[in-house]
Design an enzyme around this catalytic site. Structure first.
Site, short mmCIF file in Angstrom:
data_model
loop_
_atom_site.label_atom_id
_atom_site.label_comp_id
_atom_site.label_asym_id
_atom_site.label_seq_id
_atom_site.Cartn_x
_atom_site.Cartn_y
_atom_site.Cartn_z
N ARG A 1 0.82 -1.21 0.00
CA ARG A 1 0.00 0.00 0.00
C ARG A 1 0.86 1.27 0.00
O ARG A 1 0.49 2.27 -0.60
CB ARG A 1 -0.92 -0.03 1.23
CG ARG A 1 -1.84 1.19 1.38
CD ARG A 1 -2.76 1.01 2.58
NE ARG A 1 -3.43 2.25 2.96
CZ ARG A 1 -4.59 2.66 2.47
NH1 ARG A 1 -5.21 1.95 1.56
NH2 ARG A 1 -5.12 3.80 2.89
N LEU B 1 -6.77 7.83 -1.22
CA LEU B 1 -6.89 6.40 -0.98
C LEU B 1 -7.89 6.18 0.15
O LEU B 1 -7.82 6.85 1.19
CB LEU B 1 -5.54 5.80 -0.56
CG LEU B 1 -4.52 5.51 -1.67
CD1 LEU B 1 -3.16 5.26 -1.05
CD2 LEU B 1 -4.94 4.31 -2.48
N SER B 2 -8.80 5.23 -0.03
CA SER B 2 -9.73 4.88 1.04
C SER B 2 -9.00 4.06 2.10
O SER B 2 -7.89 3.57 1.88
CB SER B 2 -10.91 4.08 0.49
OG SER B 2 -11.72 4.87 -0.34
N ALA B 3 -9.61 3.91 3.25
CA ALA B 3 -9.03 3.13 4.34
C ALA B 3 -8.92 1.66 3.93
O ALA B 3 -9.76 1.14 3.18
CB ALA B 3 -9.89 3.26 5.60
#
Length: 377
Positions: free
Chosen positions: A38, A63-65
């Site tokens: 990530r 970026l989402s969690a």
């Protein structure tokens, strides 16, 4: 949105935490998450925050969690050969993970509002292809991105097996989203503050399931041009005919992956936790040792006795040496089976088996590099 699981020290530990919290539930999704770090999708100065279960934004980059992406990947129920449309594709992190599951004969498209984010996504995609060994372990469906507003997709566009929208959708746009889906297809989207899975069960029938509560920025509404008409977004071709040369490369790489001892190992846990795990396994093997369906109990098998009813020390040493040798051979075999990471003097050396097989072929160097997609070592 996020914070549902503890932060990790690295990508593997983050995935461990997501598994423990039941956000990642399938091997297929786990392998995709472990294959891509990530942190590679963060700007360098923000990499320290990559393994927290939190969303991240810098300018237009977002970026989402991790817990959200995990639920999305699980809900999409991805399979090789499907077509996928990512609305609000952003950095390409999700699309790249999806591509690892779809394989070379799937379809992987993304629509992104901001042109600078598209450029960023292609940079990250190029970095993944050239430097990440996971590219050689998986059959990859490379994503294609187009700039535009996802509410302006041309009405004649084809439908997809799987669709994800990464922005908050209001009820008035739900029908629009559903039209992008094939029968038996799955749509995952944040609908009125709930991550929602919609399955198209028939031409006019649907099943809807709420997954978790979420908070997403809303979709950006289209800006009309001076003539009052919206700008239609043209998606990439659904099925581009690949050249015979490209098909041959896919086929050769596939055959080489299957040759030898079978398929190449998929990404496994690495780092400190795995080293400790292997160490614990070695410590616990002091007594029972399974090999070829026979159980040897080192401390329970009686050896020859001397005249004083004491075990012969020489025979004992020979027996211990034999057991040690069998144990070492078994551990070496297990290392080979546990992944492409071999333990040598407590240090992990990644081995790219596909690359080694290609480089060993009696072929001209330019052809070898073509088979390797001109990837760096």
């Amino acid at each position: 949105m996020g914070g549902a699981v503890s932060a990790g020290e690295d990508n593997d530990e983050l995935i461990d935490n997501l598994k423990e919290a039941q956000y990642i539930r399938s091997d297929l999704v786990e392998h995709a998450f472990r294959a891509i770090d990530r942190a590679d999708y963060y700007l360098e100065e923000f990499r320290d925050s990559a393994y927290k279960d939190l969303a991240w934004r810098h300018g237009n980059i977002h970026l989402s969690a991790p817990c959200i992406y995990s639920e999305v990947m699980e809900a999409l129920d991805l399979q090789p050969g499907l077509s996928f449309l990512n609305l609000g594709s952003g950095t390409g992190y999700l699309s790249t993970m999806v591509g690892l599951i779809l394989g070379p004969f799937g379809v992987n498209h993304g629509v992104e509002l901001h042109e600078d984010v598209i450029e960023y996504a292609y940079q990250k995609l190029d970095f993944f292809i050239k430097t990440n060994d996971s590219f050689d372990r998986f059959e990859f469906c490379e994503p294609s991105f187009v700039v535009g507003n996802c509410l302006e997709i041309a009405p004649e566009s084809r439908q997809y097996d799987r669709v994800y929208c990464g922005a908050g959708v209001q009820r008035e746009h739900e029908e629009y989203m559903k039209k992008l889906l094939k029968v038996r297809g799955i749509l995952v989207l944040p609908l009125e503050e709930k991550l929602t899975k919609i399955t198209r069960t028939g031409y006019n029938t649907w099943e809807t399931r709420k997954i978790i509560a979420v908070s997403f920025a809303p979709l950006v509404l289209p800006k009309h041009r001076e003539n009052g008409k919206p700008r239609a977004v043209s998606l990439p071709a659904m099925f581009e005919v690949q050249s015979l040369q490209d098909l041959a490369r896919i086929s050769i790489r596939h055959i080489l992956k299957k040759s030898g001892s079978g398929s190449l190992p998929l990404p496994q846990r690495t780092g400190l936790k795995l080293r400790n795990h292997l160490k614990q396994k070695r410590e616990h093997r002091d007594t029972p040792l399974l090999t070829n369906s026979y159980l040897f109990m080192i401390r329970l098998i009686p050896g020859p006795m001397d005249n004083n009813n004491n075990q012969s020390s020489t025979d004992n040493e020979d027996e211990d040496e034999d057991c040690r040798r069998v144990l070492e051979e078994k551990e070496e075999n297990e290392r080979r089976n546990e992944g492409s990471v071999l333990v040598i003097s407590d240090k992990f050396t990644p081995v790219n088996l596909l690359r080694d097989r290609i480089l060993s072929l009696p072929l001209p160097e330019p052809l070898k590099m073509y088979l390797l997609y001109y990837r760096e070592k």
